[in-house]
Design a protein around this motif. Structure first.
Motif, mmCIF file in Angstrom:
data_model
loop_
_atom_site.group_PDB
_atom_site.id
_atom_site.type_symbol
_atom_site.label_atom_id
_atom_site.label_comp_id
_atom_site.label_asym_id
_atom_site.label_seq_id
_atom_site.Cartn_x
_atom_site.Cartn_y
_atom_site.Cartn_z
ATOM 1 N N ASP A 204 0.842 -1.207 0.000
ATOM 2 C CA ASP A 204 0.000 0.000 0.000
ATOM 3 C C ASP A 204 0.874 1.253 0.000
ATOM 4 O O ASP A 204 0.563 2.241 -0.699
ATOM 5 C CB ASP A 204 -0.923 0.004 1.223
ATOM 6 N N ARG A 205 1.973 1.219 0.752
ATOM 7 C CA ARG A 205 2.865 2.363 0.778
ATOM 8 C C ARG A 205 3.513 2.585 -0.582
ATOM 9 O O ARG A 205 3.641 3.719 -1.061
ATOM 10 C CB ARG A 205 3.971 2.166 1.831
ATOM 11 N N GLU A 207 2.230 1.720 -3.474
ATOM 12 C CA GLU A 207 1.183 2.201 -4.391
ATOM 13 C C GLU A 207 0.957 3.694 -4.206
ATOM 14 O O GLU A 207 0.756 4.435 -5.173
ATOM 15 C CB GLU A 207 -0.100 1.417 -4.149
ATOM 16 N N ARG A 208 1.015 4.154 -2.976
ATOM 17 C CA ARG A 208 0.828 5.587 -2.744
ATOM 18 C C ARG A 208 2.003 6.400 -3.286
ATOM 19 O O ARG A 208 1.839 7.535 -3.727
ATOM 20 C CB ARG A 208 0.656 5.847 -1.242
ATOM 21 N N LYS A 209 3.140 5.828 -3.300
ATOM 22 C CA LYS A 209 4.308 6.554 -3.761
ATOM 23 C C LYS A 209 4.312 6.758 -5.282
ATOM 24 O O LYS A 209 4.932 7.687 -5.802
ATOM 25 C CB LYS A 209 5.594 5.810 -3.334
ATOM 26 N N ASP A 211 1.630 7.322 -7.034
ATOM 27 C CA ASP A 211 0.411 8.078 -7.393
ATOM 28 C C ASP A 211 0.803 9.505 -7.787
ATOM 29 O O ASP A 211 0.883 10.406 -6.953
ATOM 30 C CB ASP A 211 -0.551 8.091 -6.206
#
Length: 731
Positions: A204-205, A207-209, A211
């Motif tokens: 998840d971390r 994936e956020r990076k 974005d």
């Protein structure tokens, strides 16, 4: 004729002692005796116990041993108690970046194939519309298939077709941005610890990076999918480190030891499986083989007797070749061990310290007196080792070091103080000295134990230790005459006894042949001084000189020193008869000495002091009176020649004294010249060929004799005569 009690006079022993295997037999006999006396001390103690039964007594361990089963159990517990060791795999981050770069590299290759060739692609005008028209040469579906064939199966399984199509549709610029962004995000997340249960959170971390708004939303979803695929756990179980940690923990565990004297079972306690296993481990159950202690004792005895045999055969003592002396040593050895064994059986009494009364110093004092002090010292070590096993009833194990140390010091004390002086008063003093040493050793032992003893117990221990010293000297003095007589040993004490003027043979010389007696005394002085100068036994030389002419008492008047105011009987008989009378005196003396059971060393001196010398006076007299040629062999003593240094020196002193006594007006120079001439004559005549005396020792002996003779035949002051008294006497 007196009866001969010495074993050397027994026919059976005279034949047996010359047997080639007699020494092996004697040492083997000592080994068997020692084994027989010690075997009862090593018989394994077994208990009739079973699991679940009640112990009827306190049971203690007889030895110190490791409880390997318990040690292994604790090691296994320590091994299993170690938590798994985890570590961060730094290489995993680089591996995942390489996988992501491989995806984007494969997409670029497919795009180039779709455009025709890489060169044509570079010639085209780089703009978005031309690229879109170029990639249409190959349909997207075929491009997707080509891309899947190029990628690893795991990658294809984890990425959707939509994400792959988004990558194929992206422009080179967007692909470059997507690659860098995705790789950066994965690297940032993978540089931290990613545990197995934290993988989803890490994805998840990542994936956020990725974005960002700079790319197409479809490509962005593909980037997110690739980023999630690139994240994996990097904080893993380190099997090698875990195994090392567990082995280290197991090795740190101290061995579980069952100590000697440790209480294994208390009276009334139930014998569990664990307790029974301990009892079996220390050899107290019937499951343990019983033969090993007997074999172990046998090995110890073989080693001890072998060391003893090697030492006695190598040491320069009479034990090296004299089997009678070896038999006597064996008798003293056996007697000492038997006495120690009897005293060791008294351990069951309630009297404290009773076993300290063991008189081991008796054995070492007898060996010192009859044989040699170094042999006694070595024997002290042997006795100490044997006693440490023999007195093990009071110890929890098979060896009682307390009594071993005590016996060693007690035996050595008797040797050191007695030394070379074996006079009766010295032996009594030695008993006192041994008692003092025994008290000191027992005191140190009690202090080392650091137990709370009552004054009664302390006094009892010290009292028996002191009594052992006096008991040793009493037994030694009492047994000494039996060994001296039984084995024909010539000890210092025996020599002093034989030198007593009241001895029947010496009184016989004094009464029947006073001149010979005086001659023998002077020869004794000369021989003793000469022997001591070369390191030989001076006392033996003195006593041997006293008796060397005892044969002259049968016909005393045929010897010149006894012819006082009488005619010389040799003037009336032939030289041959005179020769027979003179030559017979050494052998007459030998027979007389044997009748009175004198030691062999004294008899040998009497037989050998003339060797095979020539009776020059009667030889020349016979040669003058006879027309035929006279052979020298007829006027020579039949021998044997001197076999020892002492016999050689006594013979030389005998000849020197007779020659100097007949010398008119002896002076220092005359005496030295005469002694040197006599010594050289005997040397050239081969009279010293069969003994181990050296020329250097002969010169030392001759020099010493000259000094002694100068004191004996010194010049005297001529006192003035009182003329008045002389006249009165004449009137």
């Amino acid at each position: 004729m007196a009866k001969r009690f010495s074993i050397d006079h027994q026919g059976w022993w005279r034949n047996l002692k010359k047997h080639r295997y007699i020494r092996i037999f004697l040492f083997a006999l000592l080994g068997v005796l020692t084994y027989g006396l010690l075997v009862t001390n090593v018989i394994p103690e077994t208990l009739e116990v079973e699991q679940g039964s009640i112990s009827e007594q306190d049971i203690r361990s007889p030895l110190t041993i490791e409880n390997k089963q318990e040690t292994e159990r604790l090691q296994q517990e320590a091994y299993e108690a170690v938590d798994p060791v985890y570590s961060t795999k730094t290489r995993y981050a680089q591996n995942q970046i390489e996988r992501i770069q491989d995806i984007f590299s494969s997409v670029e290759q497919v795009q180039l194939q779709a455009a025709g060739s890489e060169d044509e692609l570079q010639e085209q005008t780089i703009n978005e519309n031309e690229l879109d028209s170029g990639t249409e040469d190959i349909p997207l579906e075929e491009q997707l298939d080509i891309l899947k064939e190029m990628l690893p199966g795991e990658t294809v399984d984890n990425l959707s077709d939509t994400a792959l199509l988004s990558l194929l549709n992206a422009s080179p610029e967007d692909l470059q941005i997507a690659q860098e962004t995705t790789a950066s995000a994965v690297y940032d997340v993978m540089t931290d610890e990613v545990k197995m249960d934290e993988v989803d959170e890490a994805r998840d971390r990542a994936e956020r990076k990725v974005d960002i708004s700079a790319v197409d939303p479809q490509l962005l979803r593909a980037m997110a999918e690739i980023a999630r695929f690139g994240i994996t756990a990097n904080y893993m179980l380190d099997e090698e480190a875990t195994e090392d940690a567990r082995h280290t923990a197991a090795e740190v565990v101290e061995p579980v030891m069952i100590r000697e004297g440790e209480l294994l079972v208390e009276e009334g306690q139930v014998i569990t499986a664990e307790i029974y296993q301990k009892l079996s481990l220390v050899g107290l159950t019937e499951e343990v083989p019983m033969v090993y202690p007997y074999i172990g004792l046998g090995i110890i005895i073989v080693l001890l007797i072998s060391m003893l045999a090697f030492y006695l055969n190598d040491a320069k003592t009479t034990l090296q070749s004299n089997n009678t002396h070896l038999l006597m040593y064996g008798a003293i050895y056996a007697l000492t061990l038997v006495i120690l064994k009897v005293i060791s059986l008294m351990h069951g009494t309630d009297v404290h310290g009773l076993t300290f009364i063991a008189p081991v110093a008796m054995g070492t004092m007898l060996i010192t007196t009859l044989l040699q002090s170094r042999v006694a010292l070595f024997s002290s070590i042997i006795f100490a080792i044997i006693a440490s096993i023999m007195f093990n009833q009071e110890a929890a194990g098979v060896v009682n070091f307390t009594h071993g140390i005590y016996i060693f010091f007690s035996g050595v004390a008797g040797v050191f103080f007695l030394g070379k002086s074996q006079r009766i008063i010295r032996m009594l003093q030695t008993g006192f000295f041994v008692a003092v040493i025994n008290i000191l050793v027992v005191t140190s032992i009690l202090m080392l134990k650091n137990a709370q003893y009552s004054w009664m117990e302390i006094s009892s221990n010290l009292g028996f230790a002191a009594l052992a010293g006096f008991l040793s000297v009493v037994l030694a003095l009492g047994l000494l005459p039996f060994f001296e007589t039984g084995f024909g040993i010539l000890s210092t004490t025996k020599l002093i006894e034989l030198s007593n003027p009241n001895h029947p043979l010496l009184r016989k010389i004094l009464l029947k042949a006073p001149g010979t007696y005086h001659h023998s005394v002077i020869v004794a002085n000369l021989a003793e001084a000469a022997c001591e100068s070369v390191g030989a036994n001076g006392l033996l030389a003195r006593v041997g000189a006293y008796y060397h002419d005892i044969g002259k008492t049968r016909r005393p008047h045929f010897f010149i020193e006894n012819q006082m105011k009488i005619d010389n009987p040799h003037d009336k008989i032939s030289p041959q008869l005179s020769k027979t009378i003179i030559i017979s005196h050494p052998y007459d003396g030998s027979e007389m000495l044997k009748q009175y059971k004198l030691p062999k060393e004294i008899i040998d001196i009497a037989e050998q002091h003339h060797g095979t010398t020539l009776l020059k006076y009667f030889y020349h007299k016979a040669a003058k009176e006879s027309e035929d040629k006279i052979k020298e062999e007829e006027f020579r003593y039949p021998g044997p020649k001197a076999q020892t240094k002492v016999a050689a020196i006594v013979g030389l002193a005998d000849c020197v004294e007779a020659a100097v006594r007949s010398m008119p007006n002896p002076t220092k120079e005359k005496i030295e010249g005469l002694v040197k001439k006599i010594m050289l004559d005997r040397l050239e005549d081969g009279q010293f060929d069969e003994c181990d005396i050296t020329f250097k020792e002969l010169k030392m002996a001759a020099t010493t004799m000259c000094e002694t003779l100068q004191g004996t035949f010194h010049s005297r002051i001529e006192y003035p005569v009182d003329e008045l008294k002389e006249k009165e006497a004449d009137s």
